[in-house]
Motif scaffolding. Structure first.
Motif, mmCIF file in Angstrom:
data_model
loop_
_atom_site.group_PDB
_atom_site.id
_atom_site.type_symbol
_atom_site.label_atom_id
_atom_site.label_comp_id
_atom_site.label_asym_id
_atom_site.label_seq_id
_atom_site.Cartn_x
_atom_site.Cartn_y
_atom_site.Cartn_z
ATOM 1 N N HIS A 327 43.296 -42.435 2.620
ATOM 2 C CA HIS A 327 44.598 -42.851 3.133
ATOM 3 C C HIS A 327 45.378 -41.732 3.826
ATOM 4 N N LYS A 329 46.639 -38.767 6.353
ATOM 5 C CA LYS A 329 46.656 -38.542 7.807
ATOM 6 C C LYS A 329 46.230 -37.120 8.152
ATOM 7 N N PRO A 352 50.165 -43.697 4.455
ATOM 8 C CA PRO A 352 51.218 -44.710 4.556
ATOM 9 C C PRO A 352 51.949 -44.979 3.254
ATOM 10 N N ARG A 370 47.483 -50.369 -0.274
ATOM 11 C CA ARG A 370 48.050 -49.794 0.951
ATOM 12 C C ARG A 370 46.960 -49.738 2.013
ATOM 13 N N SER A 409 57.569 -39.875 2.561
ATOM 14 C CA SER A 409 56.403 -40.567 3.113
ATOM 15 C C SER A 409 55.157 -40.087 2.382
#
Length: 421
Positions: A327, A329, A352, A370, A409
């Motif tokens: 998940h 980034k 996310p 998610r 975040s």
């Protein structure tokens, strides 16, 4: 279903039957107590009505059976025939004579109980005694009837619930037995190729140099021209990693076999979470690098000790990091620390994050908590990693939760385990 499963299913059915029977007995006892109280109150009310009605009769000779009347007036004392010894109640008569009104008392005469009402009327003082013998016998018969019915109900409940429990639990036991059998068969089938893989890797390792070609026992063997000394050492290191990976996979299979059967207990030892975290990060670093992600270990520089099975905690770290890599980034951080009597494992990523209200559902199997970052060559996400983390944590008295991300975040998964001394 093997004999051990059969014995366990019978024990579980017996416990369920006894619990159900105990519930039936408790409910029957409550119902019996309510019925007994209602009947007792009804008899007390009937006795009171008999006392009041008898106090209004004109002559003691008109009293019904079991009721005795004494009248004290201007014409002297009149009483019912066969008046029990101890009647009239002289103390009650004197009390009413002095203060008027009425007095209700209870007497035991010749082994029988009587309710006595002494009152002041227009024609003098009347004293009425009603025998409680019949009502007490009725209550005793009711009590025995309820007790016998309760015993019969308990026996019937045990037999019926035992039969129903066995029928109800048979599909569950068979499903669990099928699950354990599948895990055992799969583990057995995988163990053989893993053993062969480990053996072949070790044999290959013996034919490669460990430091340089000159120091190799096979230094006289001519290597291909394009294979340099440095590349040979790299190959040897890669083979060593294959050997280690095969050993880890074998240990994971053993842990899966233990986890599949709750009756089995894995041997535990003192483990350093920091060392395990470093090892897990090192194992996953090539995959993180391939995906272009930063994977780092933060937190305590010193050891954080717990009591657990090493392979289980290694699986926990692997699942946490793999979930974060799926998940993230740009980066994933693995932090190990201690807070009071708890050892904390906190894995965070900048992906996310979790949707609102997914705190509990995120740790269920096949939960899509998610979205997975869309990137080429990413493995398919089945939603099992966090469920495995929750299972391992619960096995060692820990718990797992989701924390809010530090910068608003991303996602943070926190595992709490009991720290060792």
């Amino acid at each position: 279903m093997n004999s051990r499963d059969l014995v366990e299913s019978r024990r579980a059915a017996r416990r369920l039957a006894l619990q159900f029977a105990a519930l039936i007995v408790v409910l029957f006892a409550v119902l019996g107590a309510v019925v007994f109280a209602i009947v007792s109150a009804s008899q007390a009310e009937a006795t009171q009505r008999s006392l009041v009605a008898a106090s209004l009769i004109d002559s003691p000779h008109d009293a019904p059976p079991g009721v005795f009347v004494v009248m004290v007036g201007d014409h002297g004392v009149q009483s019912s025939p066969d008046l029990p010894n101890g009647l009239p109640d002289e103390a009650a008569l004197r009390t009413v004579e002095g203060s008027g009104g009425e007095v209700q008392t209870a007497l035991t005469l010749d082994g029988q109980d009587y309710a006595v009402l002494t009152s002041q009327g227009q024609r003098g003082i009347s004293q009425v005694a009603v025998s409680l013998h019949e009502s007490q016998e009725e209550l005793a018969r009711l009590g025995w009837a309820l007790a016998i019915s309760g015993v019969l109900a308990a026996v019937a409940a045990v037999l019926i619930s035992a039969w129903m429990a066995r029928r109800a639990m048979r599909p569950l036991v068979e499903a669990l037995a099928l699950q354990r059998r599948f895990v055992m068969d799969a583990s057995h089938e995988l163990r053989t190729p893993l053993t062969l893989l480990s053996t072949r890797a070790q044999m290959l390792r013996r034919t490669l140099p460990t430091a340089s070609v000159d120091s190799s026992p096979l230094a006289s063997v001519a290597l291909p021209a394009h294979v340099s000394s440095a590349s040979s050492v790299d190959i040897a290191a890669a083979v060593e990693e294959i050997v280690q990976d095969s050993r880890v996979l074998t240990e994971i299979l053993e842990d899966l076999l233990i986890a599949a059967d709750p009756r089995e207990v894995a041997p535990t030892s003192r483990l350093d979470l920091v060392a395990l975290a470093d090892n897990a990060v090192a194992l996953q670093s090539p995959e993180a690098k391939r995906r272009g992600l930063l994977l780092a270990r933060d937190g305590s520089p010193g050891p954080v000790v717990i009591q657990a099975a090493g392979v289980s905690i290694q699986r926990l770290f692997t699942a946490l990091i793999a979930n974060a890599l799926d998940h993230a980034k740009t980066e994933v951080h693995v932090e190990v620390s201690r807070s009071g009597s708890d050892a904390l494992i906190r894995v965070s990523d900048d992906g996310p994050g979790f949707a609102a209200g997914m705190d509990a559902a995120a740790f269920e199997r096949f939960a899509s908590s998610r979205p997975v970052v869309d990137a080429p060559n990413r493995p398919r996400h089945y939603g099992l990693g966090l469920a495995l983390v929750a299972e391992v944590a619960a096995r060692y008295g820990g718990r797992v939760s989701i924390e809010p991300a530090a910068h608003g975040s991303g996602a943070v998964v926190l595992v709490r385990l009991r720290a060792g001394s």
